[in-house]
Design a protein around this motif. Structure first.
Motif, mmCIF file in Angstrom:
data_model
loop_
_atom_site.group_PDB
_atom_site.id
_atom_site.type_symbol
_atom_site.label_atom_id
_atom_site.label_comp_id
_atom_site.label_asym_id
_atom_site.label_seq_id
_atom_site.Cartn_x
_atom_site.Cartn_y
_atom_site.Cartn_z
ATOM 1 N N VAL A 32 4.542 -10.137 4.681
ATOM 2 C CA VAL A 32 5.553 -9.351 3.733
ATOM 3 C C VAL A 32 6.651 -8.668 4.478
ATOM 4 O O VAL A 32 6.341 -7.609 5.338
ATOM 5 N N LEU A 33 7.615 -9.129 4.172
ATOM 6 C CA LEU A 33 8.883 -8.379 4.965
ATOM 7 C C LEU A 33 9.469 -7.211 4.307
ATOM 8 O O LEU A 33 10.240 -6.559 4.930
ATOM 9 N N SER A 34 9.036 -7.154 2.961
ATOM 10 C CA SER A 34 9.903 -6.151 2.212
ATOM 11 C C SER A 34 9.296 -4.799 2.305
ATOM 12 O O SER A 34 10.023 -3.749 2.232
ATOM 13 N N GLY A 35 8.224 -4.772 3.004
ATOM 14 C CA GLY A 35 7.547 -3.407 3.384
ATOM 15 C C GLY A 35 6.741 -2.791 2.009
ATOM 16 O O GLY A 35 6.429 -1.706 2.229
ATOM 17 N N ALA A 36 6.914 -3.613 1.072
ATOM 18 C CA ALA A 36 6.337 -3.286 -0.228
ATOM 19 C C ALA A 36 4.985 -2.974 -0.151
ATOM 20 O O ALA A 36 4.225 -3.715 0.737
ATOM 21 N N GLY A 40 4.263 -7.677 -5.530
ATOM 22 C CA GLY A 40 4.705 -8.973 -4.554
ATOM 23 C C GLY A 40 4.157 -9.165 -3.253
ATOM 24 O O GLY A 40 4.558 -9.906 -2.475
ATOM 25 N N VAL A 41 2.971 -8.307 -3.384
ATOM 26 C CA VAL A 41 2.238 -8.209 -1.802
ATOM 27 C C VAL A 41 0.983 -9.548 -2.243
ATOM 28 O O VAL A 41 0.502 -9.160 -3.072
ATOM 29 N N ASN A 95 5.568 1.466 -4.718
ATOM 30 C CA ASN A 95 5.603 0.400 -3.489
ATOM 31 C C ASN A 95 5.924 1.189 -2.309
ATOM 32 O O ASN A 95 5.911 0.693 -1.086
ATOM 33 N N GLU A 119 3.764 -10.797 -10.301
ATOM 34 C CA GLU A 119 4.558 -10.818 -9.184
ATOM 35 C C GLU A 119 3.585 -11.304 -7.944
ATOM 36 O O GLU A 119 4.109 -11.301 -6.799
#
Lengths: 244, 199
Positions: A32-36, A40-41, A95, A119
């Motif tokens: 998980v690059l977004s850090g969310a 979306g995880v 998030n 998602e």
């Protein structure tokens, strides 16, 4: 032989119901690059909590569903949309790891539960199972339909099964309040179809196929125990196994 | 099977619960149901007159709760004309039409030659009004489309809505009435409520 052995389950589905199931593809490890923290995880990377009745369920689902259960009388819950700017703001907070549901309007939270399901990088009901689920739903006898759907649920990874069990159990509670909220199991199934059983291609977008997708979800909302791990309500796999 | 070439396809979009199905059912069947049932997707057909002959008016009633993006693209690319419905009792519902309008614009390239009607439904619910007629009109002007307020419940402006929409189509000469026959002969296609014996 273990009852849960997926090859045995597949054999039964094939022999008893003529349903063949695609192999679930091996999942790649996802970063998980977004850090969310929530949306979306992948399921396995989400903060989850253990509930004895269900297993490990994402904390977001537990928090949001418990919140909505207290407001389950809201008319058109999951159908009516909340406010888009408010939903966006709430989502950004969640998030970022903030807990901020307590003051949110129920329609906003309902919209976020649907977004959460849509998602997930791997859908809760993997695409490989869709064709089999739809076929199971068309079996003529109610008992056969239930048994086939339950066998299919046994093919799910445990983490999917726990979350689905929890979610459908929650939706069934919401539908029990349909005299107030007007959301029957059929209505809930309709609005959740794009989130839980989206059609993968044009042929699957015909009305008949779409409505079959809704019926599968309706069956699950009316029978959340199909995802349960209670061996006493497992269909009769054992006697057939002993033939070997 | 290839699409029939003389079909004229109208797609109805709008948020959940604004009355898309009610408008379509009022137009096609002349009835109003006070039930609460979200739509997956329904298509209704009706014979209308077109260029001194007849053609099939096909009305697609879409789902209001998050349409799958690929499905929305498909409906838009197949549609000849669009009805964008909001409820005058919900400001949120007119907001939700914006991304749909943008999507139509993106897929069709331009909306100049495409009949689009912005519709404020539930005009009978004056006590709950959140969106003034003027605001609807202003939005329609910005979108270069037509505007109308309707009530499926009281049957206000419903037939007019479809008539006006067809009149906006400049490539064909269409009208709801068929010479010598009353309009309103319709059949419902493919709908299979509560049955699953198709496979």
């Amino acid at each position: 032989m273990k009852v849960t052995d997926s090859s045995v389950i597949r054999l039964h589905l094939q022999v008893l119901y003529g349903i063949s199931v695609k192999r679930l593809e091996k999942r790649k490890e996802r970063l998980v690059l977004s850090g969310a923290k929530v949306f979306g995880v992948p399921l396995e990377s989400l903060p989850r909590q253990y509930l004895p009745e269900f297993g490990l369920v994402p904390c977001f689902l537990v928090d949001s569903c418990s919140f909505l259960l207290e407001r389950a009388g809201s008319v058109g819950l999951f159908r009516k949309s909340g406010s888009l700017p408010r939903i966006k703001a709430l989502r950004a907070k969640l998030n970022g790891g903030e807990g901020c549901l307590s003051t949110a309007p129920p329609y906003d939270v309902a919209a976020l539960i649907k977004q959460f399901c849509r998602e997930l990088p791997e859908p809760l009901l993997p695409c490989e199972l869709h064709a089999a689920l739809l076929k199971a739903q068309t079996l003529p006898g109610l008992q056969d339909r239930m048994s086939a759907l339950q066998l299919l649920s046994c093919l799910l990874p445990a983490r999917n099964c726990s979350s689905l069990h929890y979610l459908f159990h929650f939706l069934s509670k919401v539908s029990q309040r349909c005299s107030e909220n007007l959301m029957t199991s059929s209505n809930l199934a309709t609005v959740f179809m794009p989130c839980l059983l989206p059609p993968p291609n044009k042929t699957e977008m015909s009305q008949v196929r779409l409505e079959l997708r809704v019926l599968v979800l309706q069956t699950f909302i009316e029978n959340p125990h199909l995802f349960g791990n209670d061996p006493s309500c497992k269909p009769s796999v054992q006697p057939a196994c002993s033939d070997h | 099977m290839p699409e029939q070439s003389n079909d004229y396809r109208v797609v109805v979009f709008g948020a959940g619960g604004v009355g898309k199905s009610s408008l379509v059912l009022r137009f096609v069947k002349g009835t109003f149901r006070d039930t609460y049932i979200p739509t997956v997707e329904d298509t209704y057909t009706q014979v209308i007159s077109c260029d001194k002959s007849v053609c099939t008016l096909q009305i697609t009633d879409t789902t209001g709760s998050h349409q799958f993006p690929a499905m929305q693209r498909l409906s838009i690319s197949k549609g000849h004309a669009f009805i964008l419905v909001y409820s005058i009792t919900s400001r949120q519902s007119i907001e939700e039409l914006k991304p749909i309008y943008q999507q139509i614009l993106a897929i069709k390239g331009s909306v100049e030659s495409i009949p689009i009607m912005l519709v404020g439904n539930k005009s009978d619910e004056t006590a709950q009004r959140e969106v003034e007629s003027k605001e609807g009109e202003a939005q329609a002007t910005a979108w270069k489309c037509a505007f109308m307020e309707t009530s499926a419940k009281t049957n206000f402006n419903v037939k007019e809505l479809f008539q006006e929409l067809l009149a906006l189509e400049k490539k064909r000469d269409m009208s709801l009435s068929i010479d010598g026959k009353r309009w309103g002969k319709q059949k419902r296609t493919d709908k299979l409520k509560g049955k699953c014996s198709v496979m």
